[in-house]
Design a protein around this motif. Structure first.
Motif, PDB file in Angstrom:
ATOM      1  N   LEU A  85       0.834  -1.216   0.000  1.00 39.65           N
ATOM      2  CA  LEU A  85       0.000   0.000   0.000  1.00 39.65           C
ATOM      3  C   LEU A  85       0.859   1.253   0.000  1.00 39.65           C
ATOM      4  CD1 LEU A  85      -2.887  -0.868   2.486  1.00 39.65           C
ATOM      5  CD2 LEU A  85      -3.107  -0.380   0.048  1.00 39.65           C
ATOM      6  N   TRP A  86       1.925   1.239   0.792  1.00 38.73           N
ATOM      7  CA  TRP A  86       2.829   2.396   0.834  1.00 38.73           C
ATOM      8  C   TRP A  86       3.429   2.659  -0.547  1.00 38.73           C
ATOM      9  CZ3 TRP A  86       8.335   2.549   0.355  1.00 38.73           C
ATOM     10  CH2 TRP A  86       8.882   3.810   0.618  1.00 38.73           C
ATOM     11  N   SER A  87       3.881   1.600  -1.210  1.00 40.54           N
ATOM     12  CA  SER A  87       4.480   1.757  -2.540  1.00 40.54           C
ATOM     13  C   SER A  87       3.472   2.277  -3.560  1.00 40.54           C
ATOM     14  CB  SER A  87       5.043   0.419  -3.027  1.00 40.54           C
ATOM     15  OG  SER A  87       6.098  -0.019  -2.202  1.00 40.54           O
ATOM     16  N   LEU A  88       2.231   1.799  -3.476  1.00 37.28           N
ATOM     17  CA  LEU A  88       1.222   2.165  -4.467  1.00 37.28           C
ATOM     18  C   LEU A  88       0.598   3.530  -4.196  1.00 37.28           C
ATOM     19  CD1 LEU A  88      -0.671  -1.209  -5.064  1.00 37.28           C
ATOM     20  CD2 LEU A  88       1.385  -0.338  -6.156  1.00 37.28           C
ATOM     21  N   ALA A  89       0.414   3.866  -2.921  1.00 38.63           N
ATOM     22  CA  ALA A  89      -0.296   5.097  -2.569  1.00 38.63           C
ATOM     23  C   ALA A  89       0.463   6.339  -2.995  1.00 38.63           C
ATOM     24  CB  ALA A  89      -0.566   5.138  -1.070  1.00 38.63           C
ATOM     25  N   VAL A  90       1.775   6.235  -3.068  1.00 38.35           N
ATOM     26  CA  VAL A  90       2.598   7.396  -3.401  1.00 38.35           C
ATOM     27  C   VAL A  90       2.203   8.006  -4.745  1.00 38.35           C
ATOM     28  CG1 VAL A  90       4.951   8.172  -3.895  1.00 38.35           C
ATOM     29  CG2 VAL A  90       4.536   6.576  -2.022  1.00 38.35           C
ATOM     30  N   SER A  91       1.842   7.157  -5.708  1.00 37.20           N
ATOM     31  CA  SER A  91       1.532   7.667  -7.054  1.00 37.20           C
ATOM     32  C   SER A  91       0.129   7.295  -7.538  1.00 37.20           C
ATOM     33  CB  SER A  91       2.565   7.131  -8.056  1.00 37.20           C
ATOM     34  OG  SER A  91       3.869   7.506  -7.685  1.00 37.20           O
ATOM     35  N   GLU A  92      -0.706   6.782  -6.660  1.00 40.16           N
ATOM     36  CA  GLU A  92      -2.066   6.399  -7.051  1.00 40.16           C
ATOM     37  C   GLU A  92      -2.936   7.648  -7.226  1.00 40.16           C
ATOM     38  OE1 GLU A  92      -5.135   4.912  -8.335  1.00 40.16           O
ATOM     39  OE2 GLU A  92      -3.767   3.310  -7.715  1.00 40.16           O
ATOM     40  N   ASN A  93      -3.611   7.737  -8.371  1.00 40.21           N
ATOM     41  CA  ASN A  93      -4.446   8.907  -8.661  1.00 40.21           C
ATOM     42  C   ASN A  93      -5.880   8.760  -8.154  1.00 40.21           C
ATOM     43  OD1 ASN A  93      -2.361  10.278 -10.030  1.00 40.21           O
ATOM     44  ND2 ASN A  93      -2.731   9.035 -11.864  1.00 40.21           N
ATOM     45  N   ASN A  94      -6.294   7.532  -7.877  1.00 45.19           N
ATOM     46  CA  ASN A  94      -7.667   7.279  -7.455  1.00 45.19           C
ATOM     47  C   ASN A  94      -7.788   7.479  -5.939  1.00 45.19           C
ATOM     48  OD1 ASN A  94     -10.229   6.335  -6.892  1.00 45.19           O
ATOM     49  ND2 ASN A  94     -10.081   4.568  -8.251  1.00 45.19           N
ATOM     50  N   VAL A  95      -8.005   8.739  -5.543  1.00 45.87           N
ATOM     51  CA  VAL A  95      -8.060   9.067  -4.119  1.00 45.87           C
ATOM     52  C   VAL A  95      -9.250   8.381  -3.446  1.00 45.87           C
ATOM     53  CG1 VAL A  95      -8.303  10.942  -2.435  1.00 45.87           C
ATOM     54  CG2 VAL A  95      -6.870  11.253  -4.462  1.00 45.87           C
ATOM     55  N   ALA A  96     -10.356   8.255  -4.157  1.00 49.26           N
ATOM     56  CA  ALA A  96     -11.539   7.596  -3.590  1.00 49.26           C
ATOM     57  C   ALA A  96     -11.215   6.158  -3.191  1.00 49.26           C
ATOM     58  CB  ALA A  96     -12.687   7.625  -4.591  1.00 49.26           C
ATOM     59  N   LEU A  97     -10.425   5.490  -4.014  1.00 44.48           N
ATOM     60  CA  LEU A  97     -10.016   4.125  -3.707  1.00 44.48           C
ATOM     61  C   LEU A  97      -9.106   4.095  -2.483  1.00 44.48           C
ATOM     62  CD1 LEU A  97      -9.727   1.096  -4.398  1.00 44.48           C
ATOM     63  CD2 LEU A  97      -7.904   1.722  -5.998  1.00 44.48           C
ATOM     64  N   LEU A  98      -8.173   5.033  -2.428  1.00 46.91           N
ATOM     65  CA  LEU A  98      -7.231   5.071  -1.313  1.00 46.91           C
ATOM     66  C   LEU A  98      -7.913   5.408   0.008  1.00 46.91           C
ATOM     67  CD1 LEU A  98      -4.115   6.831  -2.879  1.00 46.91           C
ATOM     68  CD2 LEU A  98      -4.411   4.408  -2.368  1.00 46.91           C
ATOM     69  N   LYS A  99      -8.983   6.195  -0.055  1.00 47.20           N
ATOM     70  CA  LYS A  99      -9.682   6.559   1.182  1.00 47.20           C
ATOM     71  C   LYS A  99     -10.183   5.324   1.919  1.00 47.20           C
ATOM     72  CE  LYS A  99     -11.153  11.299   0.196  1.00 47.20           C
ATOM     73  NZ  LYS A  99     -12.295  12.212   0.000  1.00 47.20           N
ATOM     74  N   SER A 100     -10.548   4.300   1.168  1.00 52.67           N
ATOM     75  CA  SER A 100     -11.039   3.074   1.812  1.00 52.67           C
ATOM     76  C   SER A 100      -9.912   2.314   2.515  1.00 52.67           C
ATOM     77  CB  SER A 100     -11.720   2.167   0.775  1.00 52.67           C
ATOM     78  OG  SER A 100     -10.803   1.763  -0.226  1.00 52.67           O
ATOM     79  N   ALA A 101      -8.669   2.690   2.215  1.00 51.10           N
ATOM     80  CA  ALA A 101      -7.528   2.023   2.852  1.00 51.10           C
ATOM     81  C   ALA A 101      -7.226   2.589   4.235  1.00 51.10           C
ATOM     82  CB  ALA A 101      -6.286   2.153   1.973  1.00 51.10           C
ATOM     83  N   VAL A 102      -7.717   3.798   4.532  1.00 49.08           N
ATOM     84  CA  VAL A 102      -7.374   4.445   5.803  1.00 49.08           C
ATOM     85  C   VAL A 102      -7.884   3.657   7.013  1.00 49.08           C
ATOM     86  CG1 VAL A 102      -7.642   6.524   7.208  1.00 49.08           C
ATOM     87  CG2 VAL A 102      -7.200   6.722   4.749  1.00 49.08           C
ATOM     88  N   PRO A 103      -9.189   3.323   7.097  1.00 47.67           N
ATOM     89  CA  PRO A 103      -9.649   2.581   8.285  1.00 47.67           C
ATOM     90  C   PRO A 103      -9.013   1.207   8.414  1.00 47.67           C
ATOM     91  CG  PRO A 103     -11.408   2.742   6.636  1.00 47.67           C
ATOM     92  CD  PRO A 103     -10.320   3.655   6.188  1.00 47.67           C
ATOM     93  N   VAL A 104      -8.713   0.570   7.292  1.00 48.12           N
ATOM     94  CA  VAL A 104      -8.103  -0.764   7.345  1.00 48.12           C
ATOM     95  C   VAL A 104      -6.670  -0.659   7.867  1.00 48.12           C
ATOM     96  CG1 VAL A 104      -7.521  -2.818   6.021  1.00 48.12           C
ATOM     97  CG2 VAL A 104      -9.522  -1.488   5.395  1.00 48.12           C
ATOM     98  N   THR A 105      -5.928   0.317   7.358  1.00 49.13           N
ATOM     99  CA  THR A 105      -4.541   0.506   7.807  1.00 49.13           C
ATOM    100  C   THR A 105      -4.510   0.908   9.283  1.00 49.13           C
ATOM    101  OG1 THR A 105      -4.022   1.279   5.569  1.00 49.13           O
ATOM    102  CG2 THR A 105      -2.362   1.641   7.257  1.00 49.13           C
ATOM    103  N   SER A 106      -5.456   1.739   9.690  1.00 42.31           N
ATOM    104  CA  SER A 106      -5.547   2.118  11.106  1.00 42.31           C
ATOM    105  C   SER A 106      -5.832   0.903  11.981  1.00 42.31           C
ATOM    106  CB  SER A 106      -6.642   3.171  11.301  1.00 42.31           C
ATOM    107  OG  SER A 106      -6.323   4.368  10.617  1.00 42.31           O
ATOM    108  N   ALA A 107      -6.685   0.008  11.483  1.00 43.09           N
ATOM    109  CA  ALA A 107      -6.991  -1.215  12.228  1.00 43.09           C
ATOM    110  C   ALA A 107      -5.747  -2.088  12.380  1.00 43.09           C
ATOM    111  CB  ALA A 107      -8.101  -1.995  11.516  1.00 43.09           C
ATOM    112  N   VAL A 108      -4.911  -2.140  11.339  1.00 45.93           N
ATOM    113  CA  VAL A 108      -3.651  -2.890  11.417  1.00 45.93           C
ATOM    114  C   VAL A 108      -2.755  -2.294  12.497  1.00 45.93           C
ATOM    115  CG1 VAL A 108      -1.502  -3.429  10.200  1.00 45.93           C
ATOM    116  CG2 VAL A 108      -3.691  -3.659   9.017  1.00 45.93           C
ATOM    117  N   LEU A 109      -2.645  -0.963  12.495  1.00 43.71           N
ATOM    118  CA  LEU A 109      -1.801  -0.291  13.488  1.00 43.71           C
ATOM    119  C   LEU A 109      -2.308  -0.560  14.902  1.00 43.71           C
ATOM    120  CD1 LEU A 109       0.598   1.509  13.941  1.00 43.71           C
ATOM    121  CD2 LEU A 109      -0.842   3.503  13.488  1.00 43.71           C
TER     122      LEU A 109
END
Length: 312
Positions: free
Chosen positions: A149-173
């Protein structure tokens, strides 16, 4: 030639993969093994229903890739190969052992910009998020998926898609705060997501609290401290709510955490740089934070304050 001639015979492909595996300990065999990566993934794609062939094939690819990295050999897998791996992920979405292997493989190759772009093209992010949700307790899977996710998020243009990654990544942390390696990876992913503007207003405060917890539990890890401070700096740039939480966190002021981090890592220029970046964001929020900056054991703390105020 045998793999190509009998591509539709599962037993032949399985035996060929087992035969190739016998060469992985021989470093001189790497150039020879590298020529088989497409055939291995094609065999996996053709016989995607065979779980054993998927595990053996993925294990062999991992061995080849590990050797390539050790010998500084670039191994950029093309879109067809990536697509085959994704087919395996989707077909065996409940097999934890296989998914752990594939996620590790994806993390190892995603550092390449070419591979990262191919991963974006095949649409791997929703699959990664689904894997994380289903196997949240699995440390190895969480480490690998957050790395990708870190590698892909840096240059991913689909912000709507990335927004769904925030709660999941927070849950991992939240789940793996005691595991420094996983926490490091999750902090990196959150930093990238915050830079892309993926957090919503209601996520600023809890994410800030989580990053402070990461610093509190793992203060001795320089990469984690650097990434957490960079993520916090990004959040403070976006919201004063994050600044308030940093100063008034119920578990102890984030100001003291940053002081402690500096004392532990004052000789690491990357960590100090990230702390200074965080300080630059803090200064804009008022006199109390300015006093904090001037109290830090930095060579010229007043210069940081004056420089930051002068550019605001």
């Amino acid at each position: 030639e045998i793999m190509q001639a009998f591509w539709d015979v599962e037993e032949v492909q399985a035996k060929a993969i087992q035969h190739l595996t016998s060469f992985v300990k021989d470093e001189s065999a790497l150039p020879y093994l590298l020529t088989f990566t497409e055939l291995i993934t094609f065999a996996m794609k053709t016989h995607v229903d065979s779980l054993k062939l998927q595990v053996d094939g993925c294990s062999l690819l991992l061995e080849i890739l590990s050797q390539a990295l050790e010998q500084d050999v670039v191994m950029a897998l093309d879109e067809k190969v990536i697509s085959s791996l994704l087919d395996t992920v989707r077909k065996h979405s409940e097999n934890e052992e296989l998914l752990s292997l594939i996620c590790t493989l994806l993390m190892m190759i995603s550092a390449s910009e070419v591979v990262a772009e191919n991963l974006r093209k095949v649409g791997v992010i929703p699959d990664l998020l689904s894997i994380l949700r289903n196997f949240l307790p699995n440390e190895k899977i969480c480490l690998s998926c957050c790395g990708v996710l870190w590698s892909l998020a840096v240059s991913e243009n689909n912000v709507a898609l990335l927004k769904s990654a925030v709660p999941v990544t927070s849950a991992v942390l939240q789940e793996h705060l005691q595991n420094g390696t996983v926490t490091e990876s999750a902090c990196s992913a959150l930093w990238a997501l915050s830079l892309q503007g993926c957090l919503t207003e209601h996520e600023y405060e809890p994410t800030t609290a989580l990053l402070l917890d990461a610093l509190r539990v793992n203060p001795e890890r320089p990469v984690l401290v650097k990434n957490a401070c960079l993520a916090l700096a990004s959040l403070l740039r976006l919201s004063e709510v994050s600044a308030l939480r940093l100063v008034t966190d119920s578990k102890g002021s984030g100001i003291n955490l940053i002081k402690d981090a500096y004392r532990l890592h004052f000789d690491d220029p990357e960590v100090v740089g990230s702390i200074c970046m965080l300080i630059n964001e803090m200064v804009q929020y008022g006199e109390m934070v300015v006093l904090f900056v001037e109290s830090l054991p930095l060579p010229h703390p007043q210069k940081i304050v004056k420089k930051t105020i002068g550019t605001c």
